[in-house]
Design an enzyme around this catalytic site. Structure first.
Site, short mmCIF file in Angstrom:
data_model
loop_
_atom_site.label_atom_id
_atom_site.label_comp_id
_atom_site.label_asym_id
_atom_site.label_seq_id
_atom_site.Cartn_x
_atom_site.Cartn_y
_atom_site.Cartn_z
N ILE A 55 -3.96 4.30 -0.53
CA ILE A 55 -4.77 4.72 0.61
C ILE A 55 -5.82 5.75 0.19
O ILE A 55 -6.86 5.88 0.83
CB ILE A 55 -3.89 5.24 1.77
CG1 ILE A 55 -4.72 5.26 3.06
CG2 ILE A 55 -3.30 6.59 1.44
CD1 ILE A 55 -3.92 5.23 4.32
N LEU A 72 0.83 -1.20 0.00
CA LEU A 72 0.00 0.00 0.00
C LEU A 72 0.86 1.25 0.00
O LEU A 72 1.87 1.32 0.72
CB LEU A 72 -0.88 0.00 1.26
CG LEU A 72 -1.74 1.23 1.52
CD1 LEU A 72 -2.95 1.23 0.58
CD2 LEU A 72 -2.20 1.26 2.96
N CYS A 73 0.48 2.23 -0.81
CA CYS A 73 1.10 3.55 -0.75
C CYS A 73 0.00 4.59 -0.91
O CYS A 73 -1.16 4.32 -0.58
CB CYS A 73 2.22 3.70 -1.79
SG CYS A 73 1.65 3.73 -3.50
N HIS A 74 0.32 5.77 -1.44
CA HIS A 74 -0.69 6.82 -1.57
C HIS A 74 -1.66 6.54 -2.71
O HIS A 74 -2.87 6.55 -2.51
CB HIS A 74 0.00 8.17 -1.76
CG HIS A 74 -0.94 9.34 -1.69
ND1 HIS A 74 -0.58 10.58 -2.12
CD2 HIS A 74 -2.21 9.45 -1.25
CE1 HIS A 74 -1.60 11.42 -1.94
NE2 HIS A 74 -2.59 10.75 -1.41
#
Length: 112
Positions: A98, A69-71
């Protein structure tokens, strides 16, 4: 090929192999984690910034089922590809990161 999993489908992706411990690997920077974070729901949350992954690879077990998961999904896709090249088999990228998590799955997570 790295699976692309929407936030709403993550639990189902983890459940595909109940033998492997489910881990959400958040590869964002510490300031991003302070801004918006995911609450673990049936998985372990591990936070390692993307640039620290190579040096901290030993902290991850190849037997885990890892969703990255990242932005927005680009950094986490690169980390998933790196993990794949280093012997990890059960990998996914959280599509949309996210930001999608907040928009599609849990609106209590702040967007930035």
């Amino acid at each position: 090929m790295i699976d692309q999993v929407r936030p709403a489908d993550l639990a189902a992706w983890f459940a595909q192999n109940p033998e492997a411990a489910p881990v959400l690997l958040d590869v964002r920077e510490p300031w991003e984690l302070q801004t918006a974070s995911v609450a673990p729901q049936g998985f372990t949350l591990v936070a390692i910034p993307m640039n620290e992954i190579p040096a901290r690879l030993a902290e991850l077990d190849e037997g885990l089922r890892i969703a990255c998961l990242c932005h927005h999904g680009a950094r986490s896709q690169r980390v998933a590809a790196f993990l794949s090249q280093n012997g990890f088999a059960e990998l996914a990228n959280v599509a949309g990161g996210i930001d999608a998590w907040s928009a599609q799955h849990d609106p209590s997570v702040p967007r930035y």
